[in-house]
Design a protein around this motif. Structure first.
Motif, mmCIF file in Angstrom:
data_model
loop_
_atom_site.group_PDB
_atom_site.id
_atom_site.type_symbol
_atom_site.label_atom_id
_atom_site.label_comp_id
_atom_site.label_asym_id
_atom_site.label_seq_id
_atom_site.Cartn_x
_atom_site.Cartn_y
_atom_site.Cartn_z
ATOM 1 N N LEU A 117 0.825 -1.206 0.000
ATOM 2 C CA LEU A 117 0.000 0.000 0.000
ATOM 3 C C LEU A 117 0.857 1.254 0.000
ATOM 4 O O LEU A 117 0.491 2.275 -0.593
ATOM 5 N N ALA A 118 2.021 1.191 0.674
ATOM 6 C CA ALA A 118 2.907 2.355 0.701
ATOM 7 C C ALA A 118 3.517 2.615 -0.663
ATOM 8 O O ALA A 118 3.803 3.766 -1.022
ATOM 9 N N ASP A 119 3.733 1.568 -1.447
ATOM 10 C CA ASP A 119 4.357 1.719 -2.759
ATOM 11 C C ASP A 119 3.386 2.183 -3.835
ATOM 12 O O ASP A 119 3.809 2.475 -4.956
ATOM 13 N N VAL A 120 2.095 2.237 -3.522
ATOM 14 C CA VAL A 120 1.112 2.696 -4.508
ATOM 15 C C VAL A 120 1.308 4.188 -4.754
ATOM 16 O O VAL A 120 1.420 4.976 -3.822
ATOM 17 N N ARG A 121 1.354 4.558 -5.989
ATOM 18 C CA ARG A 121 1.530 5.955 -6.374
ATOM 19 C C ARG A 121 0.364 6.405 -7.242
ATOM 20 O O ARG A 121 -0.441 5.588 -7.696
ATOM 21 N N PRO A 122 0.260 7.715 -7.510
ATOM 22 C CA PRO A 122 -0.905 8.199 -8.273
ATOM 23 C C PRO A 122 -1.124 7.512 -9.603
ATOM 24 O O PRO A 122 -2.274 7.353 -10.032
ATOM 25 N N ASP A 123 -0.037 7.090 -10.291
ATOM 26 C CA ASP A 123 -0.275 6.459 -11.592
ATOM 27 C C ASP A 123 -0.974 5.119 -11.453
ATOM 28 O O ASP A 123 -1.642 4.654 -12.375
ATOM 29 N N ASP A 124 -0.854 4.461 -10.270
ATOM 30 C CA ASP A 124 -1.584 3.214 -10.048
ATOM 31 C C ASP A 124 -3.082 3.482 -9.942
ATOM 32 O O ASP A 124 -3.898 2.732 -10.470
ATOM 33 N N SER B 281 -3.743 -4.468 -17.123
ATOM 34 C CA SER B 281 -3.001 -5.352 -16.224
ATOM 35 C C SER B 281 -3.157 -4.812 -14.829
ATOM 36 O O SER B 281 -3.032 -3.622 -14.583
ATOM 37 N N ALA B 282 -3.467 -5.677 -13.886
ATOM 38 C CA ALA B 282 -3.740 -5.207 -12.527
ATOM 39 C C ALA B 282 -2.482 -4.993 -11.725
ATOM 40 O O ALA B 282 -2.551 -4.562 -10.586
ATOM 41 N N HIS B 283 -1.324 -5.291 -12.301
ATOM 42 C CA HIS B 283 -0.111 -5.194 -11.500
ATOM 43 C C HIS B 283 0.295 -3.740 -11.364
ATOM 44 O O HIS B 283 0.700 -3.092 -12.312
ATOM 45 N N ALA B 284 0.189 -3.191 -10.176
ATOM 46 C CA ALA B 284 0.528 -1.791 -9.937
ATOM 47 C C ALA B 284 1.995 -1.679 -9.532
ATOM 48 O O ALA B 284 2.392 -2.219 -8.523
ATOM 49 N N GLN B 285 2.777 -0.976 -10.315
ATOM 50 C CA GLN B 285 4.183 -0.819 -10.009
ATOM 51 C C GLN B 285 4.366 0.349 -9.052
ATOM 52 O O GLN B 285 3.654 1.332 -9.096
ATOM 53 N N ALA B 286 5.350 0.235 -8.186
ATOM 54 C CA ALA B 286 5.680 1.353 -7.308
ATOM 55 C C ALA B 286 6.247 2.474 -8.167
ATOM 56 O O ALA B 286 7.098 2.253 -9.019
#
Length: 635
Positions: A330-337, A352-357
């Motif tokens: 959750l901490a690695d989630v950024r606005p682009d996610d 793709s559901a993979h949200a990159q930090a």
């Protein structure tokens, strides 16, 4: 007192059925688990009248030999365990040997099966008071079909407690959903009154798995989910966790599996709540589909007849692993996610559901915040921009410049930077901003174009229009910086001039004595001075004004229930959140364009910047597709 006598097998089975068979969904669960244990790759479930009239489960598993058919309906008869060593490391879903016997005691049951080495199938039926099993030849492919008719026909008192047909079928559907989520390699078909409700093919690759998750949990969940996959100390946690913005009003989208078995565990629930603690709005619930893989010998599944509860041999290790994994994700989630999910929903496509930090650091040419050179047109830094000698994402503000900038937001005056020059005072709007040439390279939150009523920042990106709550965003940025500063300084304790005496139970007193060193690490100096009396001699310095007695009692309560406590940290962060709220920029503060862009870039680099300290969203986006739809463009 009446004489003691043995219960009849039929009565014993019906008593056991009270634990195992609660409603039609319980029958469906047990039969599907048996099919999965048999290695089925295809399971068909037919339901009539909510499961009261008929529950039929058909699979293509290994089947049951003719000689074992009647034995399969006996209590404590199973092929899954043989001795105590098997029981201590159960790898199958079923193992008690009670399900079929309990089901057959309260229904009319027919079991047809054939193994691969048999030429013909056999069918066993049980009906009536005596429960005599009759076996006859039958036509059936390799696998097993179990038909359960007229559930509770001989126990009318139990039948009266069943709900409406729709309610009972909803429970069956939820049961099938859980089993389908637990085994992606198996196909499932669910019919109700001859109408197909679910038809799921085996999901062998990641895209098919996401499609199954979308079909069972809703496409919005998968569009707003982050994929996690972490391993440590013999544990593996993987699955999907929803972004905090996709919270629910009730805990109806929470699935947790241990070695493929769906469970409801207080330890797991506490770890998840702790990970989402400061990003959820009041009384909202997170959504997740998570899978924990552990050594079967380290988890005890023989806790409850329904097998919904488990007991971990090292509960603290499991709790910390789950919490830290989710907390980092959750901490690695950024606005682009967040943007990825919003754009996918507005355009009706499947991302793709993979949200990159996505951590953004502001590139700079000197020690001042970029864009604060008065009297000239400036270009705010953005991911992909690169001036002479610059490397994007590599340079950070100096701490004193950050504090000077945020003090200027609150005070409204000019700020002196480390270079000795003065930053222009807030309220100037004569600074222009040069948009990037390639709009595909703009940062996730775009570039500020205006301020609305001194409350919202309006930003433009190639995705569309982004609206930022200025106060909420600044509040989260300040809060995260205060937390990092506190971690760097460690939690200091302050001795009390007059110790606080607490009357507690003997259990709580013994617990405080046993965990004295752990409490001291939390900043609490607690000493047992009597069988049921504690003395609090020191508290965390930051919480010296808090209710000491209530704090200690809450900590002891957490230790009793979960084996550990994060109460001091929670109260500390709550205090920091209040301080950050009161110290953040207020409404009706006029910001310049560069100041707005600086705030946007800080949001992109700050953990959990999508929510303020109270769980409110800090920004939202209206995509171009949504705007075009609003104005009927392209029709």
């Amino acid at each position: 007192m009446p004489a003691i006598r043995l219960l009849t097998p039929r009565l014993a089975n019906q008593i056991a059925a009270g634990e195992v068979v609660e409603r039609p969904a319980s029958v469906a669960k047990e039969l599907i688990e048996n099919a999965l244990d048999a290695g089925a790759r295809r399971i068909d479930i037919d339901i009539e009248q909510g499961g009261v009239k008929l529950i039929r489960v058909r699979d293509d598993g290994s089947g049951i030999g003719e000689s074992d058919l009647s034995l399969a309906l006996s209590r404590h008869a199973t092929s899954k365990i043989a001795d105590l060593d098997d029981l201590e490391a159960v790898a199958s879903l079923g193992f008690r040997g009670e399900a079929l016997a309990s089901i057959s005691s309260v229904s009319r049951l027919a079991l047809t099966s054939r193994t691969e080495d048999q030429e013909a199938a056999a069918k066993v039926e049980v009906e009536g008071r005596d429960m005599d099993a009759t076996i006859a030849p039958a036509a059936h492919p390799v696998g097993t079909t179990v038909e359960v008719r007229d559930l509770f026909f001989n126990t009318p008192a139990r039948r009266k407690f069943l709900r409406t047909e729709k309610t009972e079928f909803n429970h069956v559907e939820e049961c099938v959903r859980r089993q389908a989520l637990s085994r992606f390699d198996t196909g499932f078909t669910l019919r109700h009154n001859q109408r197909v409700i679910q038809s799921l093919r085996p999901a062998e690759n990641p895209l098919d798995r996401e499609r199954r998750i979308g079909a069972l949990c809703g496409q919005q969940f998968i569009d707003n989910a982050v994929i996690i996959d972490a391993e440590a100390t013999g544990l593996r946690l993987w699955g999907w966790v929803a972004l905090p913005t996709f919270s629910r009003s009730q805990a109806d989208l929470q699935y947790f599996f241990v070695n493929g078995r769906v469970i409801r565990d207080r330890l797991v629930a506490h770890a998840v709540r702790q990970a989402y603690r400061d990003v959820l709005y009041n009384n909202r619930h997170p959504a997740f589909v998570l899978y924990l893989e552990v050594d079967p010998a380290s988890v005890d599944v023989n806790v409850h007849p329904t097998k919904h509860e488990v007991r971990f041999r090292d509960g603290r290790l499991v709790h910390d692993f789950i919490f830290r994994t989710l907390h980092k994700a959750l901490a690695d989630v950024r606005p682009d996610d967040h943007l990825r999910g919003a754009v996918a929903q507005s355009e009706g496509r499947h991302p793709s559901a993979h949200a990159q930090a996505f951590g953004v650091q502001v590139p700079m040419t000197d020690s001042r915040p970029a864009g604060f050179d008065s009297g000239q047109t400036v270009e705010a830094p953005y991911p992909g921009s690169q001036g002479p000698g610059q490397q994007p994402f590599q340079q950070e503000w100096q701490a004193r410049d950050q504090m000077a900038f945020y003090q200027s937001l609150n005070q409204g005056g000019g700020v002196e930077s480390s270079g000795g020059s003065t930053v222009p005072p807030l309220g100037r709007s004569d600074m222009a901003i040069t948009p990037p040439v390639n709009q595909g390279d703009d940062p996730p939150l775009g570039y500020a174009i205006a301020q609305l009523h001194g409350i919202y920042i309006l930003a433009q990106s190639h995705q569309g229009l982004i609206v930022v709550d200025m106060h909420a965003a600044h509040e989260r940025i300040t809060y995260e910086r205060m937390k990092r500063a506190l971690e760097a300084q460690d939690l200091k304790s302050q001795p009390l001039l007059v110790p606080v005496s607490l009357a507690v139970s003997q259990k709580e007193a013994a617990l405080a004595e046993t965990h004295g060193q752990e409490l001291l690490q939390l900043g609490l100096g607690v000493e047992r001075i009597g069988p049921e009396t504690l003395a609090v001699r020191q508290v965390p310095a930051l919480l010296r004004g808090a209710d000491t007695e209530q704090l200690v009692r809450d900590v002891l309560s957490d230790l009793i229930e979960n084996g550990e406590s994060d109460r001091v940290e929670a109260v500390t962060h709550e205090l920091l959140g209040t301080m950050a709220c009161h110290g953040s920029v207020r409404a009706n503060r006029q910001l310049t364009i560069p100041e707005m862009n600086t705030l946007l870039r800080d949001m992109e680099a700050t953990e959990r910047s999508g929510q303020c300290n109270h769980g409110r969203p800090t920004w939202t986006v209206m995509t171009m597709a949504e705007l075009d739809k609003l104005f009927l463009r392209g029709r």
